[in-house]
Write a protein that holds these residues in place. Structure first.
Motif, PDB file in Angstrom:
ATOM      1  N   ALA A 165       4.748  -1.726  -9.260  1.00 22.30           N
ATOM      2  CA  ALA A 165       5.537  -1.330 -10.463  1.00 22.30           C
ATOM      3  C   ALA A 165       5.615   0.253 -11.005  1.00 22.30           C
ATOM      4  O   ALA A 165       4.451   0.812 -10.815  1.00 22.30           O
ATOM      5  N   GLY A 166       6.926   0.810 -11.089  1.00 24.57           N
ATOM      6  CA  GLY A 166       6.943   2.369 -11.544  1.00 24.57           C
ATOM      7  C   GLY A 166       6.550   3.286 -10.152  1.00 24.57           C
ATOM      8  O   GLY A 166       6.668   4.389 -10.540  1.00 24.57           O
ATOM      9  N   ARG A 167       6.923   2.881  -8.933  1.00 23.12           N
ATOM     10  CA  ARG A 167       6.426   3.610  -7.879  1.00 23.12           C
ATOM     11  C   ARG A 167       7.699   3.192  -6.835  1.00 23.12           C
ATOM     12  O   ARG A 167       8.065   2.151  -7.008  1.00 23.12           O
ATOM     13  N   PHE A 168       7.884   4.217  -5.985  1.00 21.92           N
ATOM     14  CA  PHE A 168       9.053   4.182  -4.858  1.00 21.92           C
ATOM     15  C   PHE A 168       8.203   4.909  -3.677  1.00 21.92           C
ATOM     16  O   PHE A 168       7.443   5.670  -3.922  1.00 21.92           O
ATOM     17  N   ARG A 169       8.592   4.484  -2.450  1.00 20.49           N
ATOM     18  CA  ARG A 169       8.506   5.186  -1.284  1.00 20.49           C
ATOM     19  C   ARG A 169       9.402   6.178  -1.061  1.00 20.49           C
ATOM     20  O   ARG A 169      10.911   6.010  -1.193  1.00 20.49           O
ATOM     21  N   TYR A 170       9.153   7.392  -0.355  1.00 19.39           N
ATOM     22  CA  TYR A 170       9.964   8.422   0.123  1.00 19.39           C
ATOM     23  C   TYR A 170       9.488   8.680   1.346  1.00 19.39           C
ATOM     24  O   TYR A 170       8.412   8.929   1.778  1.00 19.39           O
ATOM     25  N   MET A 171      10.931   8.717   2.377  1.00 17.32           N
ATOM     26  CA  MET A 171      10.691   8.903   3.700  1.00 17.32           C
ATOM     27  C   MET A 171      11.235  10.351   4.250  1.00 17.32           C
ATOM     28  O   MET A 171      12.339  10.372   3.775  1.00 17.32           O
ATOM     29  N   ILE A 172      10.596  11.125   4.786  1.00 18.77           N
ATOM     30  CA  ILE A 172      11.218  12.357   5.511  1.00 18.77           C
ATOM     31  C   ILE A 172      11.699  11.730   7.075  1.00 18.77           C
ATOM     32  O   ILE A 172      10.660  11.461   7.794  1.00 18.77           O
ATOM     33  N   ALA A 173      12.771  11.655   7.425  1.00 21.10           N
ATOM     34  CA  ALA A 173      13.003  10.874   8.586  1.00 21.10           C
ATOM     35  C   ALA A 173      14.020  11.586   9.291  1.00 21.10           C
ATOM     36  O   ALA A 173      14.716  12.362   8.900  1.00 21.10           O
ATOM     37  N   GLY A 174      14.247  10.957  10.651  1.00 23.45           N
ATOM     38  CA  GLY A 174      15.190  11.046  11.553  1.00 23.45           C
ATOM     39  C   GLY A 174      15.664   9.926  12.216  1.00 23.45           C
ATOM     40  O   GLY A 174      15.183   8.716  11.977  1.00 23.45           O
ATOM     41  N   ARG A 175      16.536  10.103  13.256  1.00 25.20           N
ATOM     42  CA  ARG A 175      17.433   8.914  13.855  1.00 25.20           C
ATOM     43  C   ARG A 175      16.241   8.260  14.859  1.00 25.20           C
ATOM     44  O   ARG A 175      15.806   9.029  15.681  1.00 25.20           O
ATOM     45  N   TYR A 176      15.741   7.066  14.947  1.00 25.56           N
ATOM     46  CA  TYR A 176      14.919   6.498  15.556  1.00 25.56           C
ATOM     47  C   TYR A 176      15.640   6.201  16.912  1.00 25.56           C
ATOM     48  O   TYR A 176      16.608   5.549  17.145  1.00 25.56           O
ATOM     49  N   ASP A 177      14.779   6.475  18.153  1.00 30.29           N
ATOM     50  CA  ASP A 177      15.547   6.377  19.402  1.00 30.29           C
ATOM     51  C   ASP A 177      14.865   5.211  20.367  1.00 30.29           C
ATOM     52  O   ASP A 177      14.866   5.097  21.545  1.00 30.29           O
ATOM     53  N   GLY A 178      14.029   4.432  19.582  1.00 32.46           N
ATOM     54  CA  GLY A 178      13.298   3.313  20.436  1.00 32.46           C
ATOM     55  C   GLY A 178      11.989   3.632  20.962  1.00 32.46           C
ATOM     56  O   GLY A 178      11.561   2.719  21.520  1.00 32.46           O
ATOM     57  N   ARG A 179      11.451   4.961  20.995  1.00 33.47           N
ATOM     58  CA  ARG A 179      10.041   5.288  21.455  1.00 33.47           C
ATOM     59  C   ARG A 179       9.142   4.504  20.747  1.00 33.47           C
ATOM     60  O   ARG A 179       9.330   4.092  19.724  1.00 33.47           O
ATOM     61  N   GLU A 180       7.891   4.540  21.254  1.00 28.10           N
ATOM     62  CA  GLU A 180       6.566   4.002  20.728  1.00 28.10           C
ATOM     63  C   GLU A 180       6.227   5.012  19.632  1.00 28.10           C
ATOM     64  O   GLU A 180       6.442   6.236  19.507  1.00 28.10           O
ATOM     65  N   VAL A 181       6.033   4.306  18.353  1.00 24.15           N
ATOM     66  CA  VAL A 181       5.986   4.963  17.245  1.00 24.15           C
ATOM     67  C   VAL A 181       4.472   5.675  17.123  1.00 24.15           C
ATOM     68  O   VAL A 181       3.433   4.957  17.088  1.00 24.15           O
ATOM     69  N   PRO A 182       4.336   7.105  17.039  1.00 18.00           N
ATOM     70  CA  PRO A 182       3.324   7.479  16.968  1.00 18.00           C
ATOM     71  C   PRO A 182       2.587   7.454  15.620  1.00 18.00           C
ATOM     72  O   PRO A 182       3.069   6.874  14.532  1.00 18.00           O
ATOM     73  N   GLU A 183       1.230   7.548  15.695  1.00 22.94           N
ATOM     74  CA  GLU A 183       0.369   7.309  14.563  1.00 22.94           C
ATOM     75  C   GLU A 183       0.698   8.104  13.329  1.00 22.94           C
ATOM     76  O   GLU A 183       1.005   9.335  13.494  1.00 22.94           O
TER      77      GLU A 183
END
Length: 297
Positions: free
Chosen positions: A203-221
């Motif tokens: 409660a009282g918090r939110f997630r913020y994502m700095i992002a780009g368009r995902y192309d299906g690759r394996e997601v890096p750590e």
């Protein structure tokens, strides 16, 4: 629920449940709105975060009790939601400028903070540059961090600065993208979007994502993928240096576009910021956009 009616009902709910735990979250549930949008809109329209409003109202009422002399400080502290008399006394003194005992002797020092009255004011000026677009489901990849809803305008630019200095500037300076994360930053153009997400947070918090368009690759750590369903989006164009231009348009969305809007209401607790990569963010004609998911009434 119509936006101004939702804000009025929010104030009514806060007043009715002012001394209860979880009152801010309960208010969002009572008007069937995302906590992210409700708390952001409440702050932009009233000038107070919902948490700040509740604290100020409680301290005003505590001041009235202190003047009346009916309760001890320890009782006031626990009654108005503080864990210790010391934390209550500090907050009380910051708000009123005097301690509870001093206020009892000098009641004219009381700092009033009365319930808000939400009204709609029509202002002149330029219309907002908004287009409506239906978009299919799409995915974004990026790095994310959790923030408080109390002060996002101060904290989010710091997150961007850290990301740009650590992950973008070396690549801009000619460094080869060697790791999977560096390749994702470059090839998925991470930094094209900023995404506010209110699901999966306390409660009282939110997630913020700095992002780009995902192309299906394996997601890096260290990176995550976020899926946005097929929705209709209101896309607001911003022109001017960052972050001031975008923050100004965001304020106008909640103060001018949403109130009384006869066609649209917010569809879910996510919004997107889009950033051009063609110019410096400090340029007077820098282009950015705010995307709001909407549904027709």
């Amino acid at each position: 629920m119509e936006w101004m009616a939702a804000l009025r009902r929010t104030v009514d709910y806060l007043e009715e449940h002012l001394l209860e735990e979880g009152v801010v979250e309960g208010a969002a549930q009572s008007v069937y709105l995302s906590p992210l949008y409700l708390q952001r809109g409440f702050k932009l329209v009233t000038g107070y975060s919902m948490g700040e409003y509740v604290r100020n109202r409680r301290l005003y009422l505590a001041g009235l009790e202190a003047i009346a002399g009916r309760e001890k400080v320890i009782d006031l502290a626990y009654w108005y939601g503080y864990d210790t008399p010391e934390s209550f006394s500090k907050a009380f003194s910051r708000f009123h400028g005097v301690s509870p005992a001093q206020l009892r002797q000098c009641p004219e020092r009381l700092s009033p903070f009365l319930p808000l009255k939400i009204t709609l004011t029509i202002k002149g000026g330029y219309g907002m540059d908004c287009t409506m677009e239906k978009m299919v489901e799409f995915q974004l990849i990026g790095t994310e961090k959790e923030f408080s809803l109390e002060n996002p305008y101060q904290e989010l630019p710091k997150f961007w600065d850290e990301f740009i200095k650590a992950e973008c500037m070396p690549l801009w300076a000619g460094k080869e993208a060697e790791t999977a994360r560096e390749k994702a930053v470059r090839e998925c153009n991470i930094g094209e979007f900023g995404v506010c997400i209110d699901e999966g947070c306390p409660a009282g918090r939110f997630r913020y994502m700095i992002a780009g368009r995902y192309d299906g690759r394996e997601v890096p750590e260290g990176l995550t993928v976020f899926t946005l369903p097929a929705l209709e989006w209101a896309r607001f164009r911003c022109s001017g240096p960052m972050p001031e231009a975008l923050q100004s348009v965001n304020t106008r969305i909640f103060q001018e576009w949403l109130p009384g809007n006869p066609e649209f209401e917010i569809a879910q607790g996510t919004n997107i910021e889009w950033y051009s990569t063609e110019k410096e963010t400090s340029a007077p004609d820098y282009e950015s956009e705010i995307w709001i998911p909407v549904k027709r009434k």
